[in-house]
Design a protein around this motif. Structure first.
Motif, mmCIF file in Angstrom:
data_model
loop_
_atom_site.group_PDB
_atom_site.id
_atom_site.type_symbol
_atom_site.label_atom_id
_atom_site.label_comp_id
_atom_site.label_asym_id
_atom_site.label_seq_id
_atom_site.Cartn_x
_atom_site.Cartn_y
_atom_site.Cartn_z
ATOM 1 N N THR A 9 0.838 -1.215 0.000
ATOM 2 C CA THR A 9 0.000 0.000 0.000
ATOM 3 C C THR A 9 0.868 1.257 0.000
ATOM 4 O OG1 THR A 9 -0.101 -0.124 2.404
ATOM 5 C CG2 THR A 9 -1.948 -1.073 1.207
ATOM 6 N N SER A 10 2.022 1.197 0.666
ATOM 7 C CA SER A 10 2.864 2.384 0.832
ATOM 8 C C SER A 10 3.327 3.004 -0.487
ATOM 9 C CB SER A 10 4.102 2.014 1.647
ATOM 10 O OG SER A 10 4.770 0.928 1.026
ATOM 11 N N HIS A 11 3.533 2.185 -1.506
ATOM 12 C CA HIS A 11 4.070 2.704 -2.769
ATOM 13 C C HIS A 11 3.187 2.413 -3.976
ATOM 14 C CE1 HIS A 11 7.579 2.251 -0.142
ATOM 15 N NE2 HIS A 11 8.190 3.144 -0.891
ATOM 16 N N CYS A 12 2.324 1.423 -3.863
ATOM 17 C CA CYS A 12 1.700 0.852 -5.065
ATOM 18 C C CYS A 12 0.188 1.020 -5.125
ATOM 19 C CB CYS A 12 2.045 -0.626 -5.158
ATOM 20 S SG CYS A 12 3.805 -0.926 -5.281
ATOM 21 N N TYR A 13 -0.420 1.708 -4.152
ATOM 22 C CA TYR A 13 -1.871 1.853 -4.183
ATOM 23 C C TYR A 13 -2.243 3.193 -4.823
ATOM 24 C CZ TYR A 13 -3.446 -2.423 -1.959
ATOM 25 O OH TYR A 13 -3.758 -3.735 -1.718
ATOM 26 N N PHE A 14 -2.638 3.117 -6.077
ATOM 27 C CA PHE A 14 -2.914 4.344 -6.808
ATOM 28 C C PHE A 14 -4.316 4.881 -6.538
ATOM 29 C CE2 PHE A 14 0.466 3.565 -10.372
ATOM 30 C CZ PHE A 14 1.455 3.626 -9.401
ATOM 31 N N ASP A 15 -5.096 4.132 -5.733
ATOM 32 C CA ASP A 15 -6.352 4.722 -5.258
ATOM 33 C C ASP A 15 -6.048 5.756 -4.172
ATOM 34 O OD1 ASP A 15 -5.499 2.375 -3.844
ATOM 35 O OD2 ASP A 15 -7.390 2.329 -2.753
ATOM 36 N N TYR A 16 -4.888 5.639 -3.523
ATOM 37 C CA TYR A 16 -4.503 6.642 -2.527
ATOM 38 C C TYR A 16 -4.223 7.956 -3.232
ATOM 39 C CZ TYR A 16 -3.654 2.974 1.022
ATOM 40 O OH TYR A 16 -3.757 1.935 1.910
ATOM 41 N N ASP A 17 -4.519 9.017 -2.514
ATOM 42 C CA ASP A 17 -4.278 10.354 -3.016
ATOM 43 C C ASP A 17 -2.771 10.602 -3.198
ATOM 44 O OD1 ASP A 17 -6.189 12.900 -3.016
ATOM 45 O OD2 ASP A 17 -4.160 13.515 -2.480
ATOM 46 N N VAL A 18 -2.426 11.501 -4.115
ATOM 47 C CA VAL A 18 -0.999 11.842 -4.264
ATOM 48 C C VAL A 18 -0.440 12.521 -3.018
ATOM 49 C CG1 VAL A 18 -0.716 11.911 -6.765
ATOM 50 C CG2 VAL A 18 -1.606 13.928 -5.570
ATOM 51 N N ALA A 19 -1.322 13.038 -2.169
ATOM 52 C CA ALA A 19 -0.848 13.615 -0.903
ATOM 53 C C ALA A 19 -0.173 12.529 -0.064
ATOM 54 C CB ALA A 19 -2.012 14.223 -0.134
ATOM 55 N N THR A 20 -0.629 11.297 -0.221
ATOM 56 C CA THR A 20 -0.069 10.176 0.534
ATOM 57 C C THR A 20 1.039 9.493 -0.253
ATOM 58 O OG1 THR A 20 -2.316 9.821 1.300
ATOM 59 C CG2 THR A 20 -0.740 8.072 1.761
ATOM 60 N N GLU A 45 7.318 10.744 -6.510
ATOM 61 C CA GLU A 45 8.652 10.408 -6.008
ATOM 62 C C GLU A 45 8.602 9.176 -5.100
ATOM 63 O OE1 GLU A 45 10.838 13.710 -4.444
ATOM 64 O OE2 GLU A 45 12.663 12.499 -4.252
ATOM 65 N N LYS A 46 7.539 9.110 -4.324
ATOM 66 C CA LYS A 46 7.371 7.954 -3.427
ATOM 67 C C LYS A 46 7.237 6.665 -4.255
ATOM 68 C CE LYS A 46 6.079 5.922 0.494
ATOM 69 N NZ LYS A 46 6.762 5.952 1.764
ATOM 70 N N VAL A 47 6.428 6.726 -5.304
ATOM 71 C CA VAL A 47 6.276 5.547 -6.161
ATOM 72 C C VAL A 47 7.624 5.187 -6.779
ATOM 73 C CG1 VAL A 47 5.167 4.603 -8.227
ATOM 74 C CG2 VAL A 47 3.855 6.055 -6.660
ATOM 75 N N TYR A 48 8.346 6.219 -7.218
ATOM 76 C CA TYR A 48 9.642 5.960 -7.862
ATOM 77 C C TYR A 48 10.640 5.341 -6.889
ATOM 78 C CZ TYR A 48 13.269 6.473 -11.375
ATOM 79 O OH TYR A 48 14.238 6.204 -12.311
ATOM 80 N N SER A 49 10.450 5.622 -5.599
ATOM 81 C CA SER A 49 11.388 5.085 -4.598
ATOM 82 C C SER A 49 11.081 3.626 -4.231
ATOM 83 C CB SER A 49 11.360 5.933 -3.327
ATOM 84 O OG SER A 49 10.156 5.688 -2.609
ATOM 85 N N PHE A 50 10.033 3.072 -4.823
ATOM 86 C CA PHE A 50 9.643 1.685 -4.544
ATOM 87 C C PHE A 50 10.767 0.724 -4.922
ATOM 88 C CE2 PHE A 50 7.019 -2.003 -6.445
ATOM 89 C CZ PHE A 50 7.049 -2.714 -5.251
ATOM 90 N N GLU A 51 11.167 -0.111 -3.960
ATOM 91 C CA GLU A 51 12.162 -1.156 -4.241
ATOM 92 C C GLU A 51 11.506 -2.507 -3.940
ATOM 93 O OE1 GLU A 51 15.088 -1.773 -5.700
ATOM 94 O OE2 GLU A 51 14.563 -3.795 -5.094
ATOM 95 N N CYS A 54 3.967 5.727 -14.849
ATOM 96 C CA CYS A 54 5.257 5.909 -15.529
ATOM 97 C C CYS A 54 6.394 5.590 -14.561
ATOM 98 C CB CYS A 54 5.377 7.338 -16.054
ATOM 99 S SG CYS A 54 4.001 7.804 -17.128
ATOM 100 N N ALA A 55 6.233 6.025 -13.316
ATOM 101 C CA ALA A 55 7.271 5.776 -12.306
ATOM 102 C C ALA A 55 7.395 4.287 -12.009
ATOM 103 C CB ALA A 55 6.962 6.553 -11.033
ATOM 104 N N ILE A 56 6.264 3.627 -11.825
ATOM 105 C CA ILE A 56 6.370 2.202 -11.461
ATOM 106 C C ILE A 56 6.862 1.380 -12.645
ATOM 107 C CG2 ILE A 56 4.003 1.346 -11.901
ATOM 108 C CD1 ILE A 56 4.337 -0.013 -9.061
ATOM 109 N N SER A 57 6.534 1.819 -13.855
ATOM 110 C CA SER A 57 7.013 1.061 -15.021
ATOM 111 C C SER A 57 8.542 1.073 -15.044
ATOM 112 C CB SER A 57 6.438 1.625 -16.326
ATOM 113 O OG SER A 57 7.112 2.808 -16.716
ATOM 114 N N GLU A 58 9.116 2.207 -14.653
ATOM 115 C CA GLU A 58 10.583 2.302 -14.646
ATOM 116 C C GLU A 58 11.190 1.511 -13.485
ATOM 117 O OE1 GLU A 58 12.282 5.600 -16.520
ATOM 118 O OE2 GLU A 58 13.720 5.977 -14.918
#
Ligand code: ACM
Ligand code: ZN
Length: 750
Positions: A414-425, A429-435, A475-479
């Motif tokens: 949920t922390s990086h991959c839930y796109f139903d969450y608002d961008v405020a959460t 950059e947060k998505v891009y930091s997903f490891e 786009c971020a998660i695809s990368e």
């Protein structure tokens, strides 16, 4: 003459600069790019050379179709080369071993383009890269009118980091049209994603036609909304075959999710005999988790599910079938004689082992049919089915644990991959930091991490909002999932992202924001007793406008330039406006009152996950919004809260109130009672009144209210409030017996 030559030279340089960019702009970033001189010009005379390999024709079909239908080029295909023709040459070769299943080698020169790959998916991805390169080569209109594209000469070698690059689309909470799904398949493949995880059954709607059980769609696909309207829809088997075939042409596997044993109210509404109680039920029109689930003690449930899965497997060639497994409350099973008998007969310890037994039954059936099972990380509880793949959503622990047990796993916290969450959460950059590799996982277990997925749950996102939630974060998660992590950074990605918006514009994507567009930074300066408010645009190119008088802001309102200060109450409304984009209006209420910015003592520690402003937050004058993650609500769990405030002076008091939030299906409840005491010396307290909560608890919406105790010009220097919490979720609640959350924003003394 000399000047003439220089002029021509300048003309050529300027023209050249206009006609193409010197660098490609591709998302996800390719593994390696080496530039050389010159550029390839793509116009309607360019042809594809495929030799005699039919797989290549298949892999290039989507590319050819795009240029034919969207651009207006009919790209001819030659099996043998002709002189004087410029070609994009495609070849499959066994020698390109390093390419693996999906990699490719793409060589762009002035007089032609060469693509080689080991497998046809590699050819497809090379053409996706080429499509991005062409679309990025601007012409004067920024559109396709000139029908000329450029690609700088370069050599690209590329292949993905992870084999599983998915997006989960929930078509149950809101129904998406078939054409919309097809469009998403295009958008996913444009970003080299290769899995569409299609969430097809839910409490709020069953969306897949099953011939043997027609009521699943006659009844289960439709819900009656609060306002009496009928909402729903489903995909016929013919629709599904079309979608699956369209996806296959784009090297996307469609993985269906058929939820069990929970999230099954729509199926139970159609066939109530599959439940523990026999029903009756209605297709849910509320969001949440519901306690009625498939009965694990009833053999006909397994006959039903196997029948359903038989039709599902006939429609979806995917090796993997997702069976959900998440959020299945055990309340019904605990109280069902048939489920209890099953526990006894099978020698199981409890309801968690019963769930594990349930999933294992289904797994055996899938395995017998040559398929593999995926479930959400709850399937780890009570023991993992022998060869199941775990999709980790509650953080990374499920992925870690699955890999340690030598099970494959898909990582989508949920922390990086839930796109139903608002961008405020969850911002870009947060998505891009997903490891995707969980911290501390031994390297010999990396092989069990298949990859990751973003999740688009649609409780709050009908079809028309999906683009703005998914993009630009996709786009971020695809990368993250494609590109090697040691060769990329957010700053460099972000530059490409800025350019990539022109491509998204060409594809008609109604993308949303990268970040919360208006960031309100407000704090109470206790020394000067004033509010300091700063409004920060969440991304480049936005201007913020605001009002302080309650009026709706627009581009004619006050432009925000710098922080402002105030020592009186006011309501701030702010909006961010950019070239093609306008945010919603953000509202914040600031309250100056007698306890404002004073000192208080309290008896219980707030949750570290919801600290709000930390110490002092309860009298900082900033009021909470209707969004529980707004950073203003301070949260206490399962404790009674006592707060003693020193007003510094003996004052006359007429009202003491506190603000609370309730969202009972998220286990957030109003407190039961609030007592107010006053004192002149901080030692001898007098009860001034109480507020007993009478608000309904079953309102499933998020609501907030002030609990107020009125006084009559009471003299006091100290005020104490004692807030009696709900403690446990009540019996009717799906989380019955679990500790509740109490959300409080402010204690107001007037
Ligand atoms: C989930 O979000 N319940 C998997
Ligand atoms: Zn039962």
């Amino acid at each position: 003459m000399k000047y003439f030559i220089i002029l021509i030279f300048l003309f050529l340089i300027i023209n050249g600069l206009q006609a193409h960019n010197n660098e490609i702009n591709v998302i996800p970033k390719p593994l390696s790019v080496e530039y050389s001189d010159g550029q390839f010009k793509m116009d309607k005379n360019v042809r594809l050379f495929t030799g005699f390999q039919p797989e290549i024709f298949k892999a290039s079909k989507a590319f050819i179709d795009y240029f034919r239908f969207e651009v207006g080029f009919h790209i001819d295909i030659d099996r043998a080369k002709e002189d004087k023709i410029k070609y994009i040459s495609l070849a499959l070769t066994d020698t390109a071993e390093w390419c693996g299943e999906e990699g490719y080698h793409l060589e762009i020169r002035e007089n032609g383009i060469n693509i080689i790959a080991k497998e046809e998916a590699g050819i497809f991805y090379a053409l996706q890269t080429l499509k991005q390169i062409f679309l990025y080569s601007p012409n004067e209109t920024g559109g396709f009118e000139e029908k000329v594209f450029y690609a700088p000469a370069c050599i690209i070698n590329d292949k993905p980091r992870f084999q599983w690059r998915g997006m989960n689309l929930d078509c149950c909470r809101h129904f998406m049209e078939k054409d919309f799904i097809l469009r998403y398949i295009d958008l996913l493949s444009f970003h080299k994603m290769n899995v569409l995880h299609w969430h097809l059954t839910e409490d709020q709607g069953w969306r897949i036609e099953i011939k043997k059980y027609p009521k699943l769609t006659e009844i289960g696909a439709w819900r009656i909304e609060e306002d009496g309207t009928r909402y729903g829809g489903y995909y016929t088997q013919e629709d599904i075959r079309e979608i699956v075939a369209y996806a296959a042409e784009r090297y996307i596997t469609v993985v269906p999710e058929i939820e069990m044993p929970g999230h099954s109210m729509a199926a139970l509404a159609a066939y109530p005999q599959l439940s523990c109680t026999g029903g009756p039920f209605e297709v849910e029109n509320r969001w949440g988790v519901f306690k009625d689930i498939y009965c694990a003690g009833n053999d006909s449930v397994f006959i039903f599910l196997k029948d359903v899965l038989t039709e599902v497997m006939a429609l979806f060639p995917s090796e993997y079938i997702h069976i959900g497994g998440d959020e299945a409350p055990k309340y019904r099973w605990e109280n069902c004689p048939k489920c209890q008998k099953r526990i006894k007969d099978e020698g199981l310890a409890d309801e968690h082992e019963l769930q594990s037994w349930f999933i294992t039954e289904i797994e055996k059936f899938l395995n017998d049919n040559g398929r593999k099972l995926i479930g959400w990380d709850e399937i780890l509880e009570g023991g993992l089915a022998p060869s199941a793949t775990v999709q980790s959503w509650r953080g990374f622990d499920g992925a870690y644990e699955a890999a340690m047990q030598n099970h494959t796993t898909i990582v989508s916290p949920t922390s990086h991959c839930y796109f139903d969450y608002d961008v405020a959460t969850t911002n870009l950059e947060k998505v891009y930091s997903f490891e995707p590799i969980p911290d501390g996982l031994p390297t010999d277990k990396y092989k069990y991490i298949l990859g990751g997925e973003c999740n688009m749950w649609t409780e709050y996102a009908p079809q028309e909002l999906i683009d703005s939630k998914v993009f630009p974060r996709l786009c971020a998660i695809s990368e993250v999932l494609w590109s090697p992590n040691e060769k990329r950074s957010f700053g460099e990605f972000h530059k490409r992202m800025e350019n990539h918006y022109t491509l998204l514009d060409k594809l008609g994507v109604q993308y949303g924001f990268e970040n919360q567009p208006v960031i309100i930074e407000a704090y109470t300066n206790t020394v000067n007793s004033n509010f300091k408010v700063s409004l920060i645009p969440g991304q480049e190119g936005l201007q913020i406008y605001y009002t302080l008088n309650g009026e709706e802001p627009d581009e004619n309102s006050e432009k925000w330039v710098e922080s402002f200060y105030s020592d009186t109450s006011f309501t701030l409304k702010a909006i961010a406006i950019g070239p093609n984009i306008k945010s919603e209006v953000y509202t914040r209420e600031f309250k100056n009152h007698k306890a404002w910015s004073k000192v208080y003592q309290y008896n219980a520690k707030y949750s570290e996950h919801y600290p709000a402003g930390g110490e002092g937050a309860l009298v900082d004058g900033v009021r909470g919004t209707n969004y529980y993650r707004d950073g203003i609500w301070q949260v206490y769990r399962g404790v009674n809260l006592e707060v003693k405030i020193d007003l510094y002076d003996t004052l006359s008091i007429n009202s003491v109130k506190a603000g609370f939030l309730q969202s009972s299906l998220s286990w957030i409840f109003y407190p039961e009672k609030m007592d107010v005491f006053v004192s002149l010396d901080g030692e001898n307290w007098e009860k001034a009144g109480e507020y007993v909560n009478l608000w309904p608890q079953k309102d499933e919406k998020m609501v907030h209210a002030d609990f107020e105790v009125r006084l009559e010009s009471q003299e006091a220097r100290y005020v104490k409030v004692y807030i009696q919490n709900m403690e446990y979720c009540p019996d009717w609640h799906p989380g019955a017996g679990s500790k509740t959350w109490m959300f409080i924003d402010e204690i107001i003394v007037e």
